[in-house]
Motif scaffolding. Structure first.
Motif, short mmCIF file in Angstrom:
data_model
loop_
_atom_site.label_atom_id
_atom_site.label_comp_id
_atom_site.label_asym_id
_atom_site.label_seq_id
_atom_site.Cartn_x
_atom_site.Cartn_y
_atom_site.Cartn_z
N GLY A 1 41.46 13.47 90.20
CA GLY A 1 41.40 12.23 88.73
C GLY A 1 39.44 13.33 88.67
N VAL B 1 40.00 11.83 84.63
CA VAL B 1 40.34 9.99 85.08
C VAL B 1 39.38 9.03 85.21
N GLY C 1 39.00 8.16 89.92
CA GLY C 1 38.50 9.52 89.10
C GLY C 1 37.43 9.47 89.25
N THR D 1 50.55 10.27 86.30
CA THR D 1 49.28 9.46 86.42
C THR D 1 49.01 9.49 84.54
N LEU E 1 48.05 6.03 82.03
CA LEU E 1 47.10 6.42 81.37
C LEU E 1 47.06 5.94 79.94
N LYS F 1 47.64 0.45 86.43
CA LYS F 1 46.30 1.29 85.97
C LYS F 1 45.47 0.75 87.26
N VAL G 1 47.07 3.97 88.93
CA VAL G 1 46.13 5.37 89.06
C VAL G 1 45.60 5.40 90.08
N ALA H 1 44.84 9.13 91.45
CA ALA H 1 43.23 9.96 91.30
C ALA H 1 42.72 10.23 92.35
#
Length: 377
Positions: A50, A53, A59, A92, A96, A104, A108, A112
């Motif tokens: 990540g 991120v 991240g 990912t 994003l 997210k 994500v 991440a």
């Protein structure tokens, strides 16, 4: 291109992990073809999945410059392990770019932190370079969609917990493409055998079958019909990452060659003293440095949200991967007969380099994109 103090620090962490944990097992990973879960774990523990991120999604909150630097360092010692990083970035990216806040936070964050691996199901038996010819369908059924189709050459398939599939929701060639999220364990989602590949042998590649896979409408990623547009933006972000991977492979091969030519003696002297060898080393070094700068330029353009990044992303991927293939081939030649033996790493690097010219869009397609960018600029 100078890196900031933070970027250098992140790169240094990746280099230490690569040397201490990943390099010692690189030969074994290639030989057995086993997925390197221990490498995945150490990269996850150190936040390498990540790097680019935002912190609110688990991240590090750095940038693409840092991300490509990390990928290069890992690829320098083990291309198979670096594929986990590049594939995680690929999975990912659509979240994003087009995901809702809920998507997210849920997906994500898992990607991440390395809590879950991700896969992006794009390629089909009849849809490779011509991605818009895909046949996988997503048909609405009440508040759900039913997915049916076949994907091939999907990295991490069978190992990932999160999948994004490119599907067709109407007959329009590009505006009929829509992305959907499918979680591992969803009924109807199954996988074929693990492919036995030339290179990146520790990276898992499988066929994916979607047979009446039911997902809620909330699993649509981006708006209906926006999938092709999102996919093109994803490639802009991920092609420099493949360029970084290729640069790392090439640098690893050169590093080994430099040590070898300083020790190997023929005709009474170390072979690095021969001008023909020196010329080859110089060419290798120049092309690797040029690759690195192109990758960094594309990454910086992404960080700056430069609308002209597409052409440069393709340049970075194309030039760096061509360089990796050339440099690793030259490395085998410089090491000679030993270079052709699996006990020495350059033959593995040569096999690993080839895929960088193929995935994320073949280099022939990259040249078409670059030319169109120049003509329409």
């Amino acid at each position: 291109m100078l890196l900031t103090e933070q970027q250098e620090m992140i790169k240094s962490v990746a280099r230490s992990i690569a040397k201490d944990y990943i390099e010692p097992r690189a030969m074994e990973v290639d030989k057995t073809g086993e997925f390197p879960w221990d490498n995945i774990k150490v990269m996850a523990e150190n936040g390498l999945f990540g790097v680019h991120v935002p912190e609110e999604y688990g991240g590090v909150g750095s940038d693409m410059i840092s991300h490509v630097a990390v990928v290069e360092e890992i690829a320098k010692v083990c291309a198979s392990t670096s594929v986990a990083l590049s594939t995680q970035a690929l999975a990912t990216a659509p979240f994003l770019i087009a995901g809702t806040e809920e998507q997210k936070k849920k997906y994500v964050t898992a990607l991440a932190t390395g809590e879950s691996l991700g896969s992006f199901g794009i390629t089909e038996p009849g849809a490779g370079s011509d991605v818009a010819s895909l046949k996988t369908t997503a048909v609405p059924d009440g508040n759900d969609y039913i997915l049916n189709g076949q994907k091939v050459f999907i990295t991490n398939a069978g190992e990932s917990g999160i999948y994004v599939f490119v599907t067709r929701t109407s007959e329009h060639r590009t505006k009929g493409i829509t992305l959907f999220i499918v979680e591992d364990g969803t009924p109807g989602l199954s996988f074929g055998k693990k492919e036995d590949k030339m290179g990146i042998r520790g990276s898992v590649t499988r066929e994916v079958l979607l047979e009446n896979v039911r997902v809620p409408k909330e699993n649509m990623l981006g708006a209906e019909g926006e999938g092709f547009k999102i996919l093109m933006k994803v490639f802009n972000e991920t092609r420099p990452v493949v360029g970084a991977q290729a640069t790392g492979i090439a640098q690893g091969a050169l590093d080994y060659c430099l040590d070898y030519v300083k020790e190997r003696k023929q005709f009474g002297k170390e072979i690095h003293q021969f001008q023909m060898v020196q010329s080859k080393l110089a060419d290798m070094a120049m092309k690797i440095e040029s690759s690195r700068l192109l990758v960094q330029k594309a990454a910086r353009m992404l960080d700056n949200e430069d609308k002209n990044v597409a052409g440069y992303s393709s340049m970075a991927k194309c030039f760096a991967s061509d360089t990796a293939m050339e440099v690793t081939t030259d490395a085998v030649q410089l090491v000679g007969g030993y270079g052709y033996i699996k006990e020495y790493p350059v033959e593995r690097m040569m096999r690993d380099a080839k895929i960088t010219q193929i995935y994320e869009g073949t280099n022939q397609i990259q040249r078409v994109i670059i030319a169109n960018h120049l003509i329409n600029e």
